[in-house]
Scaffold this motif. Structure first.
Motif, mmCIF file in Angstrom:
data_model
loop_
_atom_site.group_PDB
_atom_site.id
_atom_site.type_symbol
_atom_site.label_atom_id
_atom_site.label_comp_id
_atom_site.label_asym_id
_atom_site.label_seq_id
_atom_site.Cartn_x
_atom_site.Cartn_y
_atom_site.Cartn_z
ATOM 1 N N ASP A 357 6.999 5.103 -1.831
ATOM 2 C CA ASP A 357 7.593 4.179 -2.790
ATOM 3 C C ASP A 357 9.085 4.403 -2.885
ATOM 4 O O ASP A 357 9.866 3.456 -2.977
ATOM 5 C CB ASP A 357 6.991 4.400 -4.186
ATOM 6 C CG ASP A 357 5.754 3.542 -4.373
ATOM 7 O OD1 ASP A 357 5.249 3.031 -3.355
ATOM 8 O OD2 ASP A 357 5.317 3.393 -5.525
ATOM 9 N N ARG A 361 12.032 1.792 -2.419
ATOM 10 C CA ARG A 361 12.974 1.514 -3.511
ATOM 11 C C ARG A 361 14.415 1.639 -3.035
ATOM 12 O O ARG A 361 15.259 0.827 -3.357
ATOM 13 C CB ARG A 361 12.747 2.517 -4.649
ATOM 14 C CG ARG A 361 11.860 1.969 -5.723
ATOM 15 C CD ARG A 361 11.875 2.888 -6.916
ATOM 16 N NE ARG A 361 10.510 3.172 -7.287
ATOM 17 C CZ ARG A 361 9.886 4.324 -7.101
ATOM 18 N NH1 ARG A 361 10.520 5.362 -6.606
ATOM 19 N NH2 ARG A 361 8.637 4.455 -7.438
ATOM 20 N N GLU A 402 4.615 -5.869 2.780
ATOM 21 C CA GLU A 402 3.624 -5.835 1.697
ATOM 22 C C GLU A 402 4.039 -4.845 0.610
ATOM 23 O O GLU A 402 4.070 -5.164 -0.571
ATOM 24 C CB GLU A 402 2.260 -5.384 2.254
ATOM 25 C CG GLU A 402 1.299 -6.510 2.551
ATOM 26 C CD GLU A 402 1.228 -7.545 1.445
ATOM 27 O OE1 GLU A 402 0.805 -7.182 0.333
ATOM 28 O OE2 GLU A 402 1.621 -8.710 1.686
ATOM 29 N N LYS A 405 6.856 -5.851 -1.495
ATOM 30 C CA LYS A 405 6.462 -6.814 -2.520
ATOM 31 C C LYS A 405 5.871 -6.085 -3.730
ATOM 32 O O LYS A 405 6.219 -6.366 -4.875
ATOM 33 C CB LYS A 405 5.438 -7.809 -1.957
ATOM 34 C CG LYS A 405 5.902 -9.244 -2.100
ATOM 35 C CD LYS A 405 5.072 -10.238 -1.343
ATOM 36 C CE LYS A 405 3.743 -10.552 -2.019
ATOM 37 N NZ LYS A 405 2.857 -11.316 -1.128
ATOM 38 N N GLU A 406 5.002 -5.110 -3.438
ATOM 39 C CA GLU A 406 4.380 -4.350 -4.529
ATOM 40 C C GLU A 406 5.429 -3.637 -5.367
ATOM 41 O O GLU A 406 5.447 -3.741 -6.592
ATOM 42 C CB GLU A 406 3.433 -3.288 -3.958
ATOM 43 C CG GLU A 406 2.110 -3.835 -3.460
ATOM 44 C CD GLU A 406 1.378 -2.778 -2.625
ATOM 45 O OE1 GLU A 406 0.645 -3.180 -1.723
ATOM 46 O OE2 GLU A 406 1.582 -1.544 -2.877
ATOM 47 N N GLU A 408 8.584 -4.147 -5.545
ATOM 48 C CA GLU A 408 9.480 -5.092 -6.182
ATOM 49 C C GLU A 408 8.848 -5.660 -7.457
ATOM 50 O O GLU A 408 9.500 -5.776 -8.496
ATOM 51 C CB GLU A 408 9.818 -6.212 -5.183
ATOM 52 C CG GLU A 408 10.628 -7.372 -5.710
ATOM 53 C CD GLU A 408 11.966 -6.957 -6.296
ATOM 54 O OE1 GLU A 408 12.492 -5.896 -5.920
ATOM 55 O OE2 GLU A 408 12.455 -7.709 -7.160
ATOM 56 N N GLU A 409 7.558 -5.970 -7.391
ATOM 57 C CA GLU A 409 6.876 -6.507 -8.570
ATOM 58 C C GLU A 409 6.831 -5.482 -9.686
ATOM 59 O O GLU A 409 6.977 -5.807 -10.857
ATOM 60 C CB GLU A 409 5.456 -6.952 -8.208
ATOM 61 C CG GLU A 409 5.415 -8.394 -7.727
ATOM 62 C CD GLU A 409 4.119 -8.737 -7.008
ATOM 63 O OE1 GLU A 409 3.115 -8.027 -7.199
ATOM 64 O OE2 GLU A 409 4.144 -9.723 -6.242
ATOM 65 N N LYS A 410 6.661 -4.215 -9.289
ATOM 66 C CA LYS A 410 6.562 -3.130 -10.269
ATOM 67 C C LYS A 410 7.941 -2.792 -10.844
ATOM 68 O O LYS A 410 8.118 -2.671 -12.040
ATOM 69 C CB LYS A 410 5.994 -1.898 -9.556
ATOM 70 C CG LYS A 410 4.930 -1.195 -10.347
ATOM 71 C CD LYS A 410 4.176 -0.139 -9.546
ATOM 72 C CE LYS A 410 5.085 0.832 -8.824
ATOM 73 N NZ LYS A 410 4.490 1.522 -7.706
ATOM 74 N N ASP A 411 8.912 -2.655 -9.968
ATOM 75 C CA ASP A 411 10.183 -2.037 -10.391
ATOM 76 C C ASP A 411 11.356 -3.007 -10.509
ATOM 77 O O ASP A 411 12.402 -2.636 -11.033
ATOM 78 C CB ASP A 411 10.585 -0.935 -9.387
ATOM 79 C CG ASP A 411 9.588 0.205 -9.403
ATOM 80 O OD1 ASP A 411 8.721 0.199 -10.288
ATOM 81 O OD2 ASP A 411 9.682 1.080 -8.538
ATOM 82 N N HIS A 412 11.220 -4.209 -9.994
ATOM 83 C CA HIS A 412 12.303 -5.201 -10.078
ATOM 84 C C HIS A 412 13.652 -4.629 -9.658
ATOM 85 O O HIS A 412 14.601 -4.596 -10.420
ATOM 86 C CB HIS A 412 12.421 -5.760 -11.502
ATOM 87 C CG HIS A 412 11.129 -6.300 -11.998
ATOM 88 N ND1 HIS A 412 10.558 -7.443 -11.487
ATOM 89 C CD2 HIS A 412 10.270 -5.834 -12.933
ATOM 90 C CE1 HIS A 412 9.406 -7.661 -12.095
ATOM 91 N NE2 HIS A 412 9.202 -6.707 -12.972
ATOM 92 N N ARG A 414 15.477 -5.643 -7.035
ATOM 93 C CA ARG A 414 16.414 -6.589 -6.429
ATOM 94 C C ARG A 414 17.512 -6.883 -7.452
ATOM 95 O O ARG A 414 17.221 -7.046 -8.642
ATOM 96 C CB ARG A 414 15.668 -7.858 -6.068
ATOM 97 C CG ARG A 414 16.454 -8.747 -5.149
ATOM 98 C CD ARG A 414 15.635 -9.956 -4.835
ATOM 99 N NE ARG A 414 14.593 -9.605 -3.879
ATOM 100 C CZ ARG A 414 14.274 -10.389 -2.853
ATOM 101 N NH1 ARG A 414 14.885 -11.522 -2.659
ATOM 102 N NH2 ARG A 414 13.335 -10.036 -2.019
#
Ligand code: ATP
Ligand code: MG
Length: 476
Positions: A357, A361, A402, A405-406, A408-412, A414
């Protein structure tokens, strides 16, 4: 002549013909429009050549349109242009010029220009397929006027000059670039005699302004298969002059049975790959430059093979100079390409280790807004003759996507902004700008990227207090 025009084109052409006939000034469609209509390609502009004053004809044509378009004209060149609105909101541009003949001198592109006949005007055009005219006159309306059998070359898909190619290229060396550009865009071949002349005259490209060269180069990059054009530029000798850094990618070497792939052909493959998924010129430039640092970093390590350590960093540093050399804008796009070159190994290297992860990140954080572009570039960069190897890479690569995406959805991550800014830290501890502020800020960022704390204000605040305490700081 059988060509298919849209209703709007039909009406525009008929109106131009009407004005020319009213003025009793013979006029002809010429060049790219004729070529593209015979080929059935879409067009957004047309050139008109007339026996007389092109500016006067443009004014007469403008009178017949409602609302009347503005006539932009250049007295020195005897050219005029009008823009006619199309149903989709864009414009159709028509350019008018009196037929002329030209004579050139050795030293410059600037010709001496005199009024001439249609045939003389056709003679000074670059290629047979660009020298065809269509009459707009009452007695032979629609007749194809094709003294150099351009129609034959269109069918045979051949680029060749109307005159002796050495003469045509000597008159204007930019035409050498244009030959390769048209061959690439249209997927035509260049006649051997014409190509030989380019090889012979390539050095004369030096007298052409960089802006014109770059314009043609970019058009090659924007073609469906830019690799074809880049290969021709290389074979013709033009690339050595206009882009020696790219020529340096050529070649394979083999020591003790250990070799490396030819970085030139690899680069062409990467550009062709990226061209399949994007029309963005700058992404194509990124593909062109991604390995540009390889020649400078090539080493042979006995027992191991060839390495290009650090080529992404060296390559990124070369970007501004290459942009300046091509007179491309040194703006945000240039910085984006620099970043893409520097990061182009990161997603691939992730596929080789355990994809943590934290590594994901860091990639999201470093790439920021350019992550999608970076992933397109990396995907295009997967080239190998070994199909299984490509398949394996692509699969790993999908996995990285993949996981991205995971995470990014968790930690935002971007467009990541630190939950606590430098100003916040200074205010909370009553600190002046300085080293300690930076240390606290960096520690928060690292903790978030390493997954020690979540990417939230609260967690960052608590972590900040701890870190500050270790520096003997208390909130005020
Ligand atoms: P495109 O618009 O796609 O670039 P085009 O053929 O219309 O293609 P232009 O540069 O717009 O190219 O030029 C219009 C016409 O003018 C050409 O078809 C050609 O007949 C002539 N032409 C343009 N540049 C040159 C040149 N450097 N030397 C000789 N003829 C030229
Ligand atoms: Mg044109």
């Amino acid at each position: 002549m059988q060509i298919t025009l849209s209703n709007t084109e039909e009406k525009i052409i008929a109106t131009i013909a009407k004005a020319a006939q009213q003025m009793q000034m013979p006029a002809f469609l010429i060049g790219g429009f004729v070529r593209d209509k015979i080929l059935g390609r879409p067009t957004k502009d047309a050139d008109i050549v007339c026996l007389g004053d092109g500016i006067k004809l443009a004014h007469a044509v403008a009178e017949l349109f409602q609302p009347k378009p503005n006539v932009a004209y250049f007295k020195n060149f005897g050219t005029a242009q009008i823009k006619l609105p199309l149903p989709d909101g864009s414009f159709f541009e028509v350019e008018f010029v009196g037929a002329r003949k030209e004579s050139y001198t050795e030293q410059s592109r600037k010709p001496k220009v005199m009024a001439g006949t249609l045939a003389e005007d056709q003679l000074r055009r670059d290629f047979t397929i660009n020298a065809m005219g269509i009459s707009l006159n009452a007695d032979d309306y629609g007749m194809l006027l094709d003294p150099f059998t351009g129609i034959h070359d269109l069918k045979a898909k051949i680029i060749q000059t109307p005159l002796d190619p050495l003469q045509t290229f000597s008159d204007d060396p930019l035409r050498m670039m244009r030959a390769i550009r048209f061959a690439t865009q249209l997927n035509f071949s260049i006649a051997p005699k014409t190509f030989d002349a380019i090889q012979q005259d390539a050095h004369r490209i030096k007298i052409v302004s960089q802006e014109r060269i770059t314009d043609e180069f970019n058009k090659i990059l924007l073609a469906t298969k830019p690799g074809i054009g880049l290969e021709m530029l290389s074979k013709s000798g033009l690339l050595s002059i206009i882009f020696p850094q790219m020529m340096a990618l050529h070649g394979v070497e083999n020591i003790d049975g250990m070799g490396h792939k030819d970085n030139f052909y690899h680069t062409l493959q990467v550009i062709d790959n990226i061209a399949e998924v994007t029309d963005d010129l700058w992404l194509r430039w990124a593909a062109l430059l991604h390995d540009i640092g390889k020649p400078a970093t090539k080493r042979f390590e006995p027992g191991h093979g060839f390495t290009f350590h650090g080529h992404e960093v060296v390559g990124a540093r070369m970007v501004p100079k290459i942009f300046a050399q091509f007179k491309l804008p040194l703006n945000e796009k240039m910085r984006q390409i620099k970043k893409l070159v520097e990061l182009h190994l990161r997603p691939i290297s992730l596929t080789k280790e355990n994809i943590t992860d934290s590594a994901i990140r860091r990639l999201l954080f470093d790439a920021g807004n350019d992550i999608d572009a970076l992933m397109l570039l990396c995907n295009a960069d997967i080239t190998s003759k070994n199909k299984q190897k490509v398949q394996r890479y692509l699969q790993n690569f999908e996995m990285v996507k993949e996981r991205m995406k995971e995470v990014e959805e968790k930690d935002h991550l971007r467009n990541w902004q630190p939950p606590l800014s430098g100003e916040d830290i200074m205010r909370i501890f009553g600190l002046p700008p300085g080293r300690k502020v930076g240390m606290i800020k960096d520690a928060i960022r690292e903790a978030i990227l390493d997954g020690v704390i979540p990417n939230t204000y609260q967690a960052a605040y608590a972590f900040m207090l701890q870190k500050a305490a270790s520096l003997n700081l208390q909130p005020i």
